[in-house]
Write a protein that holds these residues in place. Structure first.
Motif, PDB file in Angstrom:
ATOM      1  N   LEU A  54      28.589  35.143  65.077  1.00 55.99           N
ATOM      2  CA  LEU A  54      28.428  33.708  64.902  1.00 55.99           C
ATOM      3  C   LEU A  54      27.609  33.398  63.646  1.00 55.99           C
ATOM      4  CD1 LEU A  54      28.942  30.966  66.351  1.00 55.99           C
ATOM      5  CD2 LEU A  54      26.679  31.255  67.379  1.00 55.99           C
ATOM      6  N   VAL A  55      28.105  32.466  62.826  1.00 54.56           N
ATOM      7  CA  VAL A  55      27.401  32.046  61.613  1.00 54.56           C
ATOM      8  C   VAL A  55      27.226  30.533  61.661  1.00 54.56           C
ATOM      9  CG1 VAL A  55      27.456  31.916  59.092  1.00 54.56           C
ATOM     10  CG2 VAL A  55      28.308  33.961  60.248  1.00 54.56           C
ATOM     11  N   SER A  56      25.998  30.103  61.499  1.00 58.21           N
ATOM     12  CA  SER A  56      25.662  28.686  61.453  1.00 58.21           C
ATOM     13  C   SER A  56      25.864  28.167  60.040  1.00 58.21           C
ATOM     14  CB  SER A  56      24.201  28.501  61.869  1.00 58.21           C
ATOM     15  OG  SER A  56      23.730  27.236  61.470  1.00 58.21           O
ATOM     16  N   HIS A  57      26.572  27.051  59.942  1.00 60.28           N
ATOM     17  CA  HIS A  57      26.746  26.383  58.652  1.00 60.28           C
ATOM     18  C   HIS A  57      26.171  24.976  58.763  1.00 60.28           C
ATOM     19  CE1 HIS A  57      29.210  29.719  57.390  1.00 60.28           C
ATOM     20  NE2 HIS A  57      29.925  29.580  58.485  1.00 60.28           N
ATOM     21  N   LEU A  58      24.936  24.911  59.240  1.00 61.08           N
ATOM     22  CA  LEU A  58      24.268  23.625  59.413  1.00 61.08           C
ATOM     23  C   LEU A  58      23.496  23.235  58.167  1.00 61.08           C
ATOM     24  CD1 LEU A  58      22.959  24.070  63.070  1.00 61.08           C
ATOM     25  CD2 LEU A  58      25.141  23.130  62.273  1.00 61.08           C
ATOM     26  N   ASP A  59      22.977  24.224  57.465  1.00 62.01           N
ATOM     27  CA  ASP A  59      22.152  23.948  56.293  1.00 62.01           C
ATOM     28  C   ASP A  59      22.159  25.183  55.397  1.00 62.01           C
ATOM     29  OD1 ASP A  59      20.332  22.819  54.536  1.00 62.01           O
ATOM     30  OD2 ASP A  59      18.591  23.406  55.723  1.00 62.01           O
ATOM     31  N   ASP A  60      23.335  25.498  54.857  1.00 70.32           N
ATOM     32  CA  ASP A  60      23.408  26.704  54.045  1.00 70.32           C
ATOM     33  C   ASP A  60      24.227  26.468  52.792  1.00 70.32           C
ATOM     34  OD1 ASP A  60      25.978  28.697  55.787  1.00 70.32           O
ATOM     35  OD2 ASP A  60      26.029  26.657  55.066  1.00 70.32           O
ATOM     36  N   TRP A  61      24.152  27.418  51.896  1.00 69.98           N
ATOM     37  CA  TRP A  61      24.969  27.457  50.688  1.00 69.98           C
ATOM     38  C   TRP A  61      25.906  28.623  50.905  1.00 69.98           C
ATOM     39  CZ3 TRP A  61      25.093  30.994  46.370  1.00 69.98           C
ATOM     40  CH2 TRP A  61      25.793  30.495  45.268  1.00 69.98           C
ATOM     41  N   THR A  62      27.198  28.350  50.962  1.00 66.33           N
ATOM     42  CA  THR A  62      28.163  29.347  51.399  1.00 66.33           C
ATOM     43  C   THR A  62      29.115  29.704  50.270  1.00 66.33           C
ATOM     44  OG1 THR A  62      28.089  28.210  53.536  1.00 66.33           O
ATOM     45  CG2 THR A  62      29.757  29.881  53.271  1.00 66.33           C
ATOM     46  N   PHE A  63      29.563  30.957  50.297  1.00 63.02           N
ATOM     47  CA  PHE A  63      30.581  31.382  49.350  1.00 63.02           C
ATOM     48  C   PHE A  63      31.434  32.453  50.000  1.00 63.02           C
ATOM     49  CE2 PHE A  63      26.910  34.074  48.594  1.00 63.02           C
ATOM     50  CZ  PHE A  63      27.468  35.351  48.535  1.00 63.02           C
ATOM     51  N   ALA A  64      32.636  32.580  49.490  1.00 61.82           N
ATOM     52  CA  ALA A  64      33.525  33.673  49.876  1.00 61.82           C
ATOM     53  C   ALA A  64      33.624  34.614  48.680  1.00 61.82           C
ATOM     54  CB  ALA A  64      34.902  33.135  50.240  1.00 61.82           C
ATOM     55  N   LEU A  65      33.574  35.892  48.959  1.00 61.06           N
ATOM     56  CA  LEU A  65      33.727  36.909  47.927  1.00 61.06           C
ATOM     57  C   LEU A  65      34.775  37.890  48.424  1.00 61.06           C
ATOM     58  CD1 LEU A  65      32.661  38.196  45.257  1.00 61.06           C
ATOM     59  CD2 LEU A  65      31.119  39.539  46.709  1.00 61.06           C
ATOM     60  N   VAL A  66      35.855  38.027  47.674  1.00 62.01           N
ATOM     61  CA  VAL A  66      36.928  38.946  48.046  1.00 62.01           C
ATOM     62  C   VAL A  66      37.003  40.026  46.981  1.00 62.01           C
ATOM     63  CG1 VAL A  66      39.385  39.212  48.535  1.00 62.01           C
ATOM     64  CG2 VAL A  66      38.212  37.098  49.191  1.00 62.01           C
ATOM     65  N   LEU A  67      36.917  41.268  47.436  1.00 58.20           N
ATOM     66  CA  LEU A  67      37.013  42.414  46.542  1.00 58.20           C
ATOM     67  C   LEU A  67      38.390  43.042  46.687  1.00 58.20           C
ATOM     68  CD1 LEU A  67      33.566  44.003  47.419  1.00 58.20           C
ATOM     69  CD2 LEU A  67      34.100  42.536  45.472  1.00 58.20           C
ATOM     70  N   PRO A  68      38.999  43.466  45.596  1.00 54.86           N
ATOM     71  CA  PRO A  68      40.315  44.094  45.695  1.00 54.86           C
ATOM     72  C   PRO A  68      40.219  45.480  46.340  1.00 54.86           C
ATOM     73  CG  PRO A  68      39.526  44.172  43.438  1.00 54.86           C
ATOM     74  CD  PRO A  68      38.526  43.372  44.223  1.00 54.86           C
ATOM     75  N   PRO A  69      41.288  45.920  46.981  1.00 56.39           N
ATOM     76  CA  PRO A  69      41.289  47.278  47.549  1.00 56.39           C
ATOM     77  C   PRO A  69      40.940  48.286  46.453  1.00 56.39           C
ATOM     78  CG  PRO A  69      43.273  46.088  48.186  1.00 56.39           C
ATOM     79  CD  PRO A  69      42.560  45.240  47.172  1.00 56.39           C
ATOM     80  N   GLY A  70      40.157  49.280  46.823  1.00 53.98           N
ATOM     81  CA  GLY A  70      39.758  50.292  45.857  1.00 53.98           C
ATOM     82  C   GLY A  70      38.423  50.018  45.191  1.00 53.98           C
ATOM     83  N   HIS A  71      37.905  48.789  45.342  1.00 54.70           N
ATOM     84  CA  HIS A  71      36.585  48.491  44.777  1.00 54.70           C
ATOM     85  C   HIS A  71      35.557  49.362  45.520  1.00 54.70           C
ATOM     86  CE1 HIS A  71      32.831  46.410  43.921  1.00 54.70           C
ATOM     87  NE2 HIS A  71      33.446  45.864  42.887  1.00 54.70           N
ATOM     88  N   PRO A  72      34.551  49.918  44.831  1.00 56.92           N
ATOM     89  CA  PRO A  72      33.580  50.804  45.484  1.00 56.92           C
ATOM     90  C   PRO A  72      32.895  50.191  46.717  1.00 56.92           C
ATOM     91  CG  PRO A  72      33.295  50.874  43.113  1.00 56.92           C
ATOM     92  CD  PRO A  72      34.320  49.810  43.389  1.00 56.92           C
ATOM     93  N   LEU A  73      32.649  48.889  46.719  1.00 56.00           N
ATOM     94  CA  LEU A  73      31.992  48.283  47.881  1.00 56.00           C
ATOM     95  C   LEU A  73      32.894  48.203  49.108  1.00 56.00           C
ATOM     96  CD1 LEU A  73      29.820  45.403  46.400  1.00 56.00           C
ATOM     97  CD2 LEU A  73      29.059  47.575  47.381  1.00 56.00           C
ATOM     98  N   CYS A  74      34.200  48.334  48.912  1.00 56.49           N
ATOM     99  CA  CYS A  74      35.114  48.274  50.065  1.00 56.49           C
ATOM    100  C   CYS A  74      34.885  49.436  51.024  1.00 56.49           C
ATOM    101  CB  CYS A  74      36.567  48.253  49.598  1.00 56.49           C
ATOM    102  SG  CYS A  74      37.035  46.706  48.809  1.00 56.49           S
ATOM    103  N   GLY A  75      34.441  50.554  50.515  1.00 54.90           N
ATOM    104  CA  GLY A  75      34.181  51.717  51.362  1.00 54.90           C
ATOM    105  C   GLY A  75      32.737  51.835  51.811  1.00 54.90           C
ATOM    106  N   ALA A  76      31.888  50.918  51.387  1.00 60.56           N
ATOM    107  CA  ALA A  76      30.454  50.983  51.707  1.00 60.56           C
ATOM    108  C   ALA A  76      30.182  50.442  53.099  1.00 60.56           C
ATOM    109  CB  ALA A  76      29.656  50.189  50.671  1.00 60.56           C
ATOM    110  N   ASP A  77      29.058  50.839  53.640  1.00 56.75           N
ATOM    111  CA  ASP A  77      28.551  50.278  54.885  1.00 56.75           C
ATOM    112  C   ASP A  77      28.344  48.777  54.684  1.00 56.75           C
ATOM    113  OD1 ASP A  77      26.828  50.534  57.484  1.00 56.75           O
ATOM    114  OD2 ASP A  77      25.497  49.570  56.012  1.00 56.75           O
ATOM    115  N   ALA A  78      28.588  47.992  55.733  1.00 51.04           N
ATOM    116  CA  ALA A  78      28.485  46.529  55.620  1.00 51.04           C
ATOM    117  C   ALA A  78      27.119  46.100  55.092  1.00 51.04           C
ATOM    118  CB  ALA A  78      28.770  45.871  56.960  1.00 51.04           C
TER     119      ALA A  78
END
Length: 156
Positions: free
Chosen positions: A73-97
């Protein structure tokens, strides 16, 4: 990296835009960054989570919308939000969350510092790198869990 313009929408439209960004972007090999705002307070939850569980926790006056990503669950009552999409193969795709969240936080902090003057957060008195209307300490990553007591506090 493709940086999309910041837009304001309700929870359904924001989550639909995230889905399109993830699944139907015309340049899937590119990193995509979409900052956005909420036209009304809302909560979102991950694709594999139970609707009933979160509907019981979130006061009925707030929209509750499923994300196309994971997490709780994520509260969006008072936040600054963004979406970040990494392409397959990007080093962060295999990293721990948590490692990927930390890497994104660090990169975002460096980018903000390059753009704005460092100031002190009025809420916590701690140094933060901020534009005038953003409290970096309350940034929310879609898919990252919110504070566990947020929904309970609002229903009181």
């Amino acid at each position: 990296m493709d940086v999309l313009p910041r837009q304001t929408a309700d929870a359904v439209a924001n989550m639909a835009a995230d889905f399109l960004l993830l699944e139907h972007y015309p340049r899937p090999d590119r990193i995509r960054f979409r900052p956005f705002a909420w036209s009304e307070p809302a909560f979102t939850f991950g694709v594999s989570q139970s609707w009933a569980k979160y509907r019981a926790q979130v006061p009925a006056k707030f929209p509750l919308v499923r994300r196309c990503t994971g997490g709780g669950l994520v509260s969006h009552l008072d936040d600054w939000t963004f979406a970040l999409v990494l392409p397959p193969g990007h080093p962060l795709c295999g990293a721990d969350a948590m490692q990927s969240y930390a890497a994104v936080h660090e990169a975002l902090a460096e980018a903000l510092q390059a753009q704005w003057v460092t100031r002190t957060s009025a809420r916590r008195g701690a140094p933060a790198v901020l534009p005038p209307d953003i409290d970096f300490q309350t940034l929310s990553f879609s898919g990252a869990p919110s504070r566990p007591s947020e929904a309970e506090r609002l229903s009181a």
